[in-house]
Design a protein around this motif. Structure first.
Motif, PDB file in Angstrom:
ATOM      1  N   LEU A  96       0.824  -1.211   0.000  1.00 42.91           N
ATOM      2  CA  LEU A  96       0.000   0.000   0.000  1.00 42.91           C
ATOM      3  C   LEU A  96       0.857   1.260   0.000  1.00 42.91           C
ATOM      4  CD1 LEU A  96      -2.906  -1.012   2.384  1.00 42.91           C
ATOM      5  CD2 LEU A  96      -3.115  -0.358   0.001  1.00 42.91           C
ATOM      6  N   LYS A  97       1.977   1.200   0.750  1.00 42.17           N
ATOM      7  CA  LYS A  97       2.877   2.364   0.789  1.00 42.17           C
ATOM      8  C   LYS A  97       3.440   2.623  -0.611  1.00 42.17           C
ATOM      9  CE  LYS A  97       4.339   2.385   5.580  1.00 42.17           C
ATOM     10  NZ  LYS A  97       5.314   1.865   6.532  1.00 42.17           N
ATOM     11  N   ASN A  98       3.866   1.538  -1.269  1.00 41.97           N
ATOM     12  CA  ASN A  98       4.389   1.678  -2.639  1.00 41.97           C
ATOM     13  C   ASN A  98       3.314   2.214  -3.568  1.00 41.97           C
ATOM     14  OD1 ASN A  98       6.788   0.653  -1.806  1.00 41.97           O
ATOM     15  ND2 ASN A  98       6.365  -1.435  -2.460  1.00 41.97           N
ATOM     16  N   THR A  99       2.117   1.623  -3.420  1.00 41.45           N
ATOM     17  CA  THR A  99       1.016   2.020  -4.304  1.00 41.45           C
ATOM     18  C   THR A  99       0.652   3.480  -4.081  1.00 41.45           C
ATOM     19  OG1 THR A  99       0.207  -0.205  -3.971  1.00 41.45           O
ATOM     20  CG2 THR A  99      -1.267   1.269  -5.119  1.00 41.45           C
ATOM     21  N   LEU A 100       0.674   3.895  -2.812  1.00 39.10           N
ATOM     22  CA  LEU A 100       0.318   5.277  -2.486  1.00 39.10           C
ATOM     23  C   LEU A 100       1.244   6.263  -3.184  1.00 39.10           C
ATOM     24  CD1 LEU A 100      -1.684   6.811  -0.627  1.00 39.10           C
ATOM     25  CD2 LEU A 100       0.150   6.938   1.037  1.00 39.10           C
ATOM     26  N   THR A 101       2.551   5.939  -3.171  1.00 33.66           N
ATOM     27  CA  THR A 101       3.519   6.819  -3.822  1.00 33.66           C
ATOM     28  C   THR A 101       3.242   6.875  -5.320  1.00 33.66           C
ATOM     29  OG1 THR A 101       5.048   5.877  -2.253  1.00 33.66           O
ATOM     30  CG2 THR A 101       6.004   7.317  -3.905  1.00 33.66           C
ATOM     31  N   GLU A 102       3.049   5.696  -5.901  1.00 37.42           N
ATOM     32  CA  GLU A 102       2.792   5.649  -7.345  1.00 37.42           C
ATOM     33  C   GLU A 102       1.497   6.370  -7.681  1.00 37.42           C
ATOM     34  OE1 GLU A 102       2.763   1.565  -8.512  1.00 37.42           O
ATOM     35  OE2 GLU A 102       4.831   1.265  -7.864  1.00 37.42           O
ATOM     36  N   THR A 103       0.473   6.127  -6.820  1.00 35.24           N
ATOM     37  CA  THR A 103      -0.847   6.697  -7.106  1.00 35.24           C
ATOM     38  C   THR A 103      -0.839   8.216  -7.024  1.00 35.24           C
ATOM     39  OG1 THR A 103      -1.752   4.738  -6.082  1.00 35.24           O
ATOM     40  CG2 THR A 103      -3.299   6.477  -6.539  1.00 35.24           C
ATOM     41  N   SER A 104      -0.092   8.759  -6.056  1.00 36.33           N
ATOM     42  CA  SER A 104      -0.078  10.220  -5.949  1.00 36.33           C
ATOM     43  C   SER A 104       0.564  10.848  -7.186  1.00 36.33           C
ATOM     44  CB  SER A 104       0.645  10.649  -4.670  1.00 36.33           C
ATOM     45  OG  SER A 104       1.927  10.126  -4.674  1.00 36.33           O
ATOM     46  N   LEU A 105       1.540  10.126  -7.748  1.00 39.79           N
ATOM     47  CA  LEU A 105       2.146  10.620  -8.993  1.00 39.79           C
ATOM     48  C   LEU A 105       1.149  10.537 -10.149  1.00 39.79           C
ATOM     49  CD1 LEU A 105       5.700   9.018  -8.805  1.00 39.79           C
ATOM     50  CD2 LEU A 105       5.178  11.445  -8.785  1.00 39.79           C
ATOM     51  N   GLN A 106       0.451   9.377 -10.175  1.00 44.25           N
ATOM     52  CA  GLN A 106      -0.515   9.177 -11.268  1.00 44.25           C
ATOM     53  C   GLN A 106      -1.673  10.157 -11.153  1.00 44.25           C
ATOM     54  OE1 GLN A 106      -1.640   5.106 -10.901  1.00 44.25           O
ATOM     55  NE2 GLN A 106       0.157   4.343 -11.981  1.00 44.25           N
ATOM     56  N   LEU A 107      -2.049  10.461  -9.901  1.00 45.41           N
ATOM     57  CA  LEU A 107      -3.203  11.318  -9.658  1.00 45.41           C
ATOM     58  C   LEU A 107      -3.044  12.680 -10.305  1.00 45.41           C
ATOM     59  CD1 LEU A 107      -5.809  10.816  -8.047  1.00 45.41           C
ATOM     60  CD2 LEU A 107      -4.806  12.151  -6.211  1.00 45.41           C
ATOM     61  N   SER A 108      -1.842  13.229 -10.186  1.00 40.67           N
ATOM     62  CA  SER A 108      -1.636  14.568 -10.748  1.00 40.67           C
ATOM     63  C   SER A 108      -1.718  14.526 -12.278  1.00 40.67           C
ATOM     64  CB  SER A 108      -0.290  15.137 -10.294  1.00 40.67           C
ATOM     65  OG  SER A 108       0.724  14.214 -10.583  1.00 40.67           O
ATOM     66  N   SER A 109      -1.168  13.432 -12.865  1.00 35.77           N
ATOM     67  CA  SER A 109      -1.254  13.343 -14.330  1.00 35.77           C
ATOM     68  C   SER A 109      -2.691  13.036 -14.774  1.00 35.77           C
ATOM     69  CB  SER A 109      -0.290  12.296 -14.863  1.00 35.77           C
ATOM     70  OG  SER A 109      -0.586  11.063 -14.327  1.00 35.77           O
TER      71      SER A 109
END
Lengths: 266, 161
Positions: free
Chosen positions: A70-83
């Motif tokens: 989840l920690k890994n996913t959260l980091t990836e997701t926050s990056l994806q969220l902005s795009s």
């Protein structure tokens, strides 16, 4: 009083059979009242505690790994969220430009699986009981999805529970289309062959990896829901139909959190 | 007729259905705990107990899919009554007769329920799942009958080593 108990004792076998037959007829004939009532009681007392126990054990086993993931996913997701936010704005602009309105007539109702029905001998379960029913406005034939795609439809509704007929039930065939080529066909599950795409003409252009989505025909499923991707295609010279095997988007051995699509049009 | 043991049997059936079934399946062959318990009750308990337990078990198992509930109730109750009828006509001392009754019951239940769900590829399912599942259930039933008859005991196992 003695004569009454004597008659009762002498005919106890007949009485037993009579009562069981009456019970059976009630279950068979009165499927709208007695069956959901009994199903609800059986679910609450017998099925629910064990499925809670099972999910608790599974949760405990996976908690550390889930946390890391989840920690890994959260980091990836926050990056994806902005795009994605930028993509969404762009999408909105383009839709306005095309004059196209997305079908926003559905809202999702999150539900949890209470029990999986692995009746018969399929590789996957064919039905699932969920923790919401008539009291939560769940209705028969409402589509059920998870985060990967279409999972099935509501088959039976009880006051507090419902049963979902999964796409892996051989009796559950749905109208679908290839997202790229827009070819129509029927998706069904066979216990032997797995998920297959039927009724496709031999000249249809289908490639491995093509997305299969619901067509919206038939009135049960809205169009555009992800069902599967094409796994392999077999064309035999002279045959008028193509054989296409699919890989379901949802993993039916791992389904846990589901969403019922509730139409906002009354 | 005491109710508590039968409630525990029903809990055992549900526990097996939801948790144990997948854990103890061998290459897709599943233990049919439901029919194993129905046959044991049919063989060793009264007709009243067999018939009512069959009905209750059918309702509980059928709750997972309501459209199949009447079929489950009918098939399981008929098997319970049939086992009781057969048990009064066979020699219960004989291990073979009990095993044959168990094998027939499991096989019939599996075939009927599979046919009700779908007739597609029935022969494949019969060979791949039903026959191994029946054999698995019979093996567990055989061990149960051996222990119940006192042919396997802790003492005898200890004596082997």
């Amino acid at each position: 009083m003695t004569w009454f108990s004597t008659i009762f004792y002498r005919n106890r076998r007949l009485l037993n059979f009579g009562m069981v037959i009456i019970f059976f007829l009630l279950i068979t004939v009165s499927d709208g009242v007695v069956r959901p009532f009994l199903g609800n009681i059986a679910m609450s007392i017998f099925h629910y505690p064990f499925s809670e126990l099972k999910s608790s054990i599974d949760n405990l086993k996976n908690v550390a790994e889930d946390n890391r993931n989840l920690k890994n996913t959260l980091t990836e997701t926050s990056l994806q969220l902005s795009s994605l936010a930028e993509a969404r704005r762009e999408n909105h602009r383009l839709r306005e430009f095309l004059g196209f309105e997305p079908p926003e007539n559905f809202r999702v109702v999150p539900v949890k699986i209470v029990s999986l029905g692995n009746m018969g001998h399929n590789q996957y379960p064919i039905a699932a009981a969920i923790n919401k029913g008539l009291n939560d406005s769940i209705k028969i034939n409402q589509p059920v999805i998870n985060r990967f795609g279409l999972v099935g439809k509501v088959k039976e509704v009880m006051p507090e529970f419902s049963t979902v007929q999964l796409l892996t039930d051989p009796a559950n065939a749905i109208s679908a289309r290839i997202a790229e080529s827009r070819q129509f066909g029927i998706v069904r599950y066979s216990p032997v062959e797995g998920m297959i795409f039927d009724n496709l003409p031999a000249d249809a252009v289908i490639n491995k990896g093509d997305l299969v989505i619901s067509s919206g025909l038939g009135g049960v499923y809205p169009s555009g829901l992800t069902i599967a991707v094409v796994d392999s295609v077999l064309s035999i010279k002279g045959e008028i139909k193509k054989s296409i095997w699919l890989k379901p988007s949802a993993d039916f051995l791992e389904i846990e959190e589901l969403y019922v699509l509730e139409s906002m049009i009354q | 007729m005491r109710v508590l043991p039968y409630l525990l049997y029903l809990f055992l059936i549900t526990f097996h259905l939801i948790i144990l079934s997948d854990l103890i399946s061998i290459l897709g062959a599943r233990l049919n705990m439901l029919i194993l318990i129905i046959v044991i009750i049919g063989l060793f308990k009264s007709e009243t107990e067999a018939i009512w337990f069959g009905l209750s078990a059918g309702i509980i198992v059928g709750a997972a899919r309501l459209d199949l509930m009447p079929w489950e109730v009918l098939v399981i109750t008929v098997i319970a009554v049939a086992v009781k009828q057969v048990s009064s006509r066979i020699n219960l001392e004989s291990l073979a007769s009990k095993v044959v009754v168990l094998a027939c019951s499991v096989f019939l239940h599996e075939v009927i329920i599979t046919l009700i769900i779908s007739t597609e590829e029935i022969f494949f399912i019969l060979i791949r799942y039903i026959l191994p599942g029946t054999a698995y259930t019979v093996l567990i039933g055989l061990i149960f009958f051996l222990i119940k008859d006192g042919r396997i005991s802790r003492k005898k196992i200890k004596a082997l080593f």
